[in-house]
Design a protein around this motif. Structure first.
Motif, PDB file in Angstrom:
ATOM      1  N   GLU A 218      19.825  -3.566   2.179  1.00  0.00           N
ATOM      2  CA  GLU A 218      18.318  -3.705   1.660  1.00  0.00           C
ATOM      3  C   GLU A 218      17.370  -2.901   3.148  1.00  0.00           C
ATOM      4  N   LEU A 219      16.475  -2.320   2.566  1.00  0.00           N
ATOM      5  CA  LEU A 219      15.707  -1.574   3.631  1.00  0.00           C
ATOM      6  C   LEU A 219      13.988  -2.259   3.307  1.00  0.00           C
ATOM      7  N   SER A 220      13.383  -2.839   4.061  1.00  0.00           N
ATOM      8  CA  SER A 220      12.058  -2.978   3.835  1.00  0.00           C
ATOM      9  C   SER A 220      11.134  -2.429   4.612  1.00  0.00           C
ATOM     10  N   LEU A 221       9.994  -2.114   4.101  1.00  0.00           N
ATOM     11  CA  LEU A 221       8.969  -1.410   4.411  1.00  0.00           C
ATOM     12  C   LEU A 221       7.538  -2.019   4.610  1.00  0.00           C
ATOM     13  N   SER A 222       7.029  -2.392   5.549  1.00  0.00           N
ATOM     14  CA  SER A 222       5.713  -3.090   5.672  1.00  0.00           C
ATOM     15  C   SER A 222       4.750  -2.287   6.397  1.00  0.00           C
ATOM     16  N   MET A 223       3.381  -2.144   5.951  1.00  0.00           N
ATOM     17  CA  MET A 223       2.486  -1.565   6.531  1.00  0.00           C
ATOM     18  C   MET A 223       1.311  -2.284   6.627  1.00  0.00           C
ATOM     19  N   GLU A 224       0.318  -2.101   7.501  1.00  0.00           N
ATOM     20  CA  GLU A 224      -0.975  -2.658   7.863  1.00  0.00           C
ATOM     21  C   GLU A 224      -1.875  -1.713   8.320  1.00  0.00           C
ATOM     22  N   ALA A 225      -3.048  -1.886   8.046  1.00  0.00           N
ATOM     23  CA  ALA A 225      -4.163  -0.938   8.600  1.00  0.00           C
ATOM     24  C   ALA A 225      -5.390  -1.822   8.782  1.00  0.00           C
ATOM     25  N   ARG A 226      -6.163  -1.578   9.742  1.00  0.00           N
ATOM     26  CA  ARG A 226      -7.456  -1.956  10.185  1.00  0.00           C
ATOM     27  C   ARG A 226      -8.592  -0.811  10.355  1.00  0.00           C
ATOM     28  N   THR A 227      -9.437  -1.450  10.320  1.00  0.00           N
ATOM     29  CA  THR A 227     -10.625  -0.358  10.358  1.00  0.00           C
ATOM     30  C   THR A 227     -11.921  -0.881  11.269  1.00  0.00           C
ATOM     31  N   ASP A 228     -12.861   0.027  11.739  1.00  0.00           N
ATOM     32  CA  ASP A 228     -13.875  -0.564  12.410  1.00  0.00           C
ATOM     33  C   ASP A 228     -15.095  -0.149  11.766  1.00  0.00           C
ATOM     34  N   ARG A 229     -15.138   0.291  10.757  1.00  0.00           N
ATOM     35  CA  ARG A 229     -16.146   0.253   9.525  1.00  0.00           C
ATOM     36  C   ARG A 229     -15.734   0.753   8.415  1.00  0.00           C
ATOM     37  N   PRO A 230     -16.448   0.355   7.089  1.00  0.00           N
ATOM     38  CA  PRO A 230     -15.994   0.458   5.939  1.00  0.00           C
ATOM     39  C   PRO A 230     -15.286   1.809   5.398  1.00  0.00           C
ATOM     40  N   THR A 231     -14.328   1.562   4.714  1.00  0.00           N
ATOM     41  CA  THR A 231     -13.532   2.658   4.609  1.00  0.00           C
ATOM     42  C   THR A 231     -12.591   2.378   3.377  1.00  0.00           C
ATOM     43  N   ILE A 232     -11.876   3.468   2.839  1.00  0.00           N
ATOM     44  CA  ILE A 232     -10.709   3.368   1.742  1.00  0.00           C
ATOM     45  C   ILE A 232      -9.366   3.649   2.333  1.00  0.00           C
ATOM     46  N   VAL A 233      -8.644   2.897   1.906  1.00  0.00           N
ATOM     47  CA  VAL A 233      -7.151   3.237   2.282  1.00  0.00           C
ATOM     48  C   VAL A 233      -6.053   3.059   1.216  1.00  0.00           C
TER      49      VAL A 233
ATOM     50  N   TYR B  46      -5.387  -4.434   5.549  1.00  0.00           N
ATOM     51  CA  TYR B  46      -4.686  -3.707   4.402  1.00  0.00           C
ATOM     52  C   TYR B  46      -3.249  -4.158   4.579  1.00  0.00           C
ATOM     53  N   ARG B  47      -2.429  -4.412   3.541  1.00  0.00           N
ATOM     54  CA  ARG B  47      -1.136  -4.785   3.672  1.00  0.00           C
ATOM     55  C   ARG B  47      -0.600  -4.144   2.494  1.00  0.00           C
ATOM     56  N   HIS B  48       0.752  -3.589   2.838  1.00  0.00           N
ATOM     57  CA  HIS B  48       1.601  -2.900   1.922  1.00  0.00           C
ATOM     58  C   HIS B  48       3.156  -3.440   2.020  1.00  0.00           C
ATOM     59  N   HIS B  49       3.898  -4.028   1.172  1.00  0.00           N
ATOM     60  CA  HIS B  49       5.191  -4.430   1.472  1.00  0.00           C
ATOM     61  C   HIS B  49       6.045  -3.813   0.390  1.00  0.00           C
ATOM     62  N   THR B  50       7.170  -3.170   0.575  1.00  0.00           N
ATOM     63  CA  THR B  50       8.057  -2.492  -0.559  1.00  0.00           C
ATOM     64  C   THR B  50       9.508  -2.941   0.039  1.00  0.00           C
ATOM     65  N   VAL B  51      10.211  -3.158  -0.666  1.00  0.00           N
ATOM     66  CA  VAL B  51      11.720  -3.358  -0.524  1.00  0.00           C
ATOM     67  C   VAL B  51      12.780  -2.633  -1.343  1.00  0.00           C
ATOM     68  N   TYR B  52      13.755  -1.825  -0.888  1.00  0.00           N
ATOM     69  CA  TYR B  52      14.620  -1.090  -1.475  1.00  0.00           C
ATOM     70  C   TYR B  52      15.776  -1.829  -1.448  1.00  0.00           C
ATOM     71  N   ARG B  53      16.267  -2.168  -2.469  1.00  0.00           N
ATOM     72  CA  ARG B  53      17.686  -3.307  -2.389  1.00  0.00           C
ATOM     73  C   ARG B  53      18.738  -2.476  -3.264  1.00  0.00           C
ATOM     74  N   PHE B  54      19.853  -2.275  -2.476  1.00  0.00           N
ATOM     75  CA  PHE B  54      20.955  -1.110  -3.204  1.00  0.00           C
ATOM     76  C   PHE B  54      22.043  -2.364  -3.421  1.00  0.00           C
ATOM     77  N   ALA B  55      22.690  -1.807  -4.525  1.00  0.00           N
ATOM     78  CA  ALA B  55      23.912  -2.525  -5.149  1.00  0.00           C
ATOM     79  C   ALA B  55      24.849  -1.595  -6.016  1.00  0.00           C
ATOM     80  N   VAL B  56      26.094  -1.848  -6.320  1.00  0.00           N
ATOM     81  CA  VAL B  56      26.660  -1.194  -7.158  1.00  0.00           C
ATOM     82  C   VAL B  56      27.162  -1.756  -8.326  1.00  0.00           C
ATOM     83  N   ARG B  57      27.654  -1.038  -9.559  1.00  0.00           N
ATOM     84  CA  ARG B  57      28.096  -1.496 -10.826  1.00  0.00           C
ATOM     85  C   ARG B  57      29.426  -2.007 -10.453  1.00  0.00           C
ATOM     86  N   THR B  58      29.651  -3.276 -11.147  1.00  0.00           N
ATOM     87  CA  THR B  58      30.813  -3.723 -11.046  1.00  0.00           C
ATOM     88  C   THR B  58      31.948  -3.766 -12.035  1.00  0.00           C
ATOM     89  N   SER B  59      31.408  -3.367 -13.005  1.00  0.00           N
ATOM     90  CA  SER B  59      32.155  -3.183 -14.473  1.00  0.00           C
ATOM     91  C   SER B  59      31.894  -1.728 -15.060  1.00  0.00           C
TER      92      SER B  59
END
Length: 358
Positions: free
Chosen positions: A163-178, A345-358
């Motif tokens: 399993e691979l997790s990706l977490s992102m954060e961002a901060r700004t000094d004036r109003p913006t978009i992200v 700003y926060r973003h969290h995504t997880v990629y979880r791998f498995a294999v077919r068992t049947s």
């Protein structure tokens, strides 16, 4: 060294002489994530198959020269704004901001020189049971004409045996978009398998999607229901099963290139599941983002040489990109990408791998 959960080395060099580093994060039983500092790219992701083998399941390049010469977003961190903004223009607090137009009439993936083209700094390595690397990049005020300085940190972490997790954060000094995302191209049969993803079975946990115009900007309407359309993946269906149907939306996107509306309210939840029929690999994607771009590799045209010396062609891989909806700065009815000083700003995504068992 043998037994280490983290390895760091030089992957390439920029024309100005700066080194591009690669960090290898190791999980259990051969699971590996390889990250390079140019574009904060997920350069390789090694996952097991149902027969006990291992393969790299993301497209890209074996050497840095490929990333430098071709801007195809393979595995890249995309920003400041992932996906498209209509006519490259939006208003913020009464100011009209004009961005570079780099995708037909629209702005795409941060402009001409987005985060995928930047050299990120390694600010932390965490070796142990959950190995991780944290990268940082500071985008100055008016970078690609976006307002505000934006300080971004992202962490890739192996949070389980496969399993691979990706977490992102961002901060700004004036109003913006992200709006940030990872732009990995997945083929669960293997990056050099030479097989299409059209027989991968896809499930998407969404009742609605955004219909688009021929330039891939959402139409001025409410999200459409997936029921009764080729966009219904609430139950597992092969990606290619309906991709050639005479549907105007498939024509507009040249296949699937649409945002699914997840409505997660900031909570991590299952968004998609992808299964490869031959390798038996399964990937589950969890995210806290409100949208998931499903892209079936429609614009891969055989002009780029990928890993293993193979040309990358249409439907050789697909993207599952969690993010805020496209053109949201111009759509008050969409989730807001606005970020103000003092907010995170926060973003969290997880990629979880498995294999077919049947």
């Amino acid at each position: 060294m043998a037994g280490s959960t983290i390895e760091k080395g030089v992957f390439g060099r920029l024309p100005d002489g700066r080194d591009v580093e690669r960090i290898v994060l190791r999980g259990a039983g051969g699971f590996e994530a390889r990250i390079i500092t140019h574009g904060a790219v997920l350069q390789a992701l090694i996952a097991p198959d149902a027969k006990g083998g291992h393969d790299d399941v993301v497209l890209g390049h074996d050497a840095f020269t490929g990333y430098l010469s071709e801007r195809k977003f393979f595995g890249a961190t995309v920003g400041r704004y992932a996906n498209r903004i209509a006519k490259g223009q939006f208003s913020l607090d009464g100011e009209t901001v004009q961005l570079a137009v780099n995708n037909g009439p629209n702005a795409l993936h941060g402009g001409l020189d987005g985060f995928d083209r930047k050299l990120w700094e390694i600010v932390e390595l965490d070796e142990g049971a959950a190995p991780a690397v944290t990268l940082a990049y500071t985008s100055p005020h008016r970078d690609e004409n976006y307002p505000g300085r934006l300080d971004v940190r992202l962490t890739y972490r192996v949070t389980g045996p496969t399993e691979l997790s990706l977490s992102m954060e961002a901060r700004t000094d004036r109003p913006t978009i992200v709006n940030l995302t990872n732009h990995s191209f997945f083929n669960l049969e293997g990056a050099t398998s030479g097989t299409s993803i059209l027989d991968h079975r896809l499930t998407v946990a969404a009742e609605h999607f955004l219909a688009i115009d021929p330039t891939a900007i959402p139409l001025p309407e409410a999200p459409r229901r997936v029921a009764g359309t080729p966009f219904d993946f609430r139950e597992p269906r092969p990606v290619g099963e309906r991709i050639r149907q005479g549907d105007q939306q498939l024509q507009n996107g040249r296949g699937y290139d649409h945002t699914y509306c997840l409505g997660r309210d900031g909570k991590l939840a299952l968004a998609a599941r992808l299964e490869a029929p031959r390798s038996g690999r399964i990937m589950e994607l969890f995210t806290d983002q409100p949208g998931l771009q499903v892209y079936s590799g429609n614009y891969l045209d055989g002009t780029v040489l990928g890993k293993g010396g193979k040309l990358i062609r249409q439907s050789d891989a697909m993207c599952l990109e969690p993010h805020i909806w496209p053109d949201a700065p111009n759509r008050p009815d969409f989730p807001s990408p606005r970020l103000d000083p003092g907010q995170v700003y926060r973003h969290h995504t997880v990629y979880r791998f498995a294999v077919r068992t049947s």
